[in-house]
Design an enzyme around this catalytic site. Sequence first.
Site, PDB file in Angstrom:
ATOM      1  N   ASP A 193       0.246  -1.668   0.074  1.00 49.67           N
ATOM      2  CA  ASP A 193      -0.081   0.285   0.440  1.00 49.67           C
ATOM      3  C   ASP A 193       0.983   0.875  -0.170  1.00 49.67           C
ATOM      4  O   ASP A 193       1.891   1.187   1.013  1.00 49.67           O
ATOM      5  CB  ASP A 193      -1.449  -0.081   1.095  1.00 49.67           C
ATOM      6  CG  ASP A 193      -1.688   1.612   1.134  1.00 49.67           C
ATOM      7  OD1 ASP A 193      -2.622   0.511   1.592  1.00 49.67           O
ATOM      8  OD2 ASP A 193      -1.697   2.102   1.287  1.00 49.67           O
ATOM      9  N   HIS A 211      -9.980  -5.786  -2.930  1.00 53.08           N
ATOM     10  CA  HIS A 211      -9.374  -5.922  -2.591  1.00 53.08           C
ATOM     11  C   HIS A 211      -9.008  -5.803  -1.062  1.00 53.08           C
ATOM     12  O   HIS A 211      -9.772  -5.364  -0.143  1.00 53.08           O
ATOM     13  CB  HIS A 211      -8.117  -4.235  -2.834  1.00 53.08           C
ATOM     14  CG  HIS A 211      -8.861  -3.361  -2.084  1.00 53.08           C
ATOM     15  ND1 HIS A 211      -9.452  -2.639  -3.207  1.00 53.08           N
ATOM     16  CD2 HIS A 211      -8.474  -2.547  -1.172  1.00 53.08           C
ATOM     17  CE1 HIS A 211      -9.832  -1.553  -2.329  1.00 53.08           C
ATOM     18  NE2 HIS A 211      -9.163  -1.237  -1.243  1.00 53.08           N
TER      19      HIS A 211
END
Length: 112
Positions: free
Chosen positions: A29, A98
């Site tokens: 991320d 996700h």
Amino acid sequence: MDCLFCSIIKGEIPSAKVFENEYVYAFRDINPNAKVHVLIVPKTHIDSVDRVDESNVSAVAEVLKAIPEIAKICGLSNGYRVITNVGEDGGQSVKHLHFHLLGGEKLPVRLA
Ligand code: AMP
Ligand code: ZN
């Protein structure tokens, strides 16, 4: 269709890849919320958990199957958390399913 994570999967937008197989792509991320924060996505586009059905559940199963291996790659032997946000109230900002894989430290109090 314009989708950030589809572009990342295709390699059109760079990402820090952690794991990839035929069905699944995992990358760091860009704005981590824990020492380890990885996003795990199906390579086929699904908007969110709210769009899972008989026709695409096998792609979701492949994502879930990959999680233990990805956790191992990330060194998460002491546990971790998996989160998926759905829609407006869930705070979903990218409309491609996700799973957030979070760990590498004791995680703060949670809602569920
Ligand atoms: P969500 O808010 O659950 O939809 O999660 C979307 C996540 O994608 C956020 O945690 C963002 O930090 C992350 N993100 C957005 N753009 C990128 C990018 N280009 N590369 C990696 N992560 C990203
Ligand atoms: Zn997509």
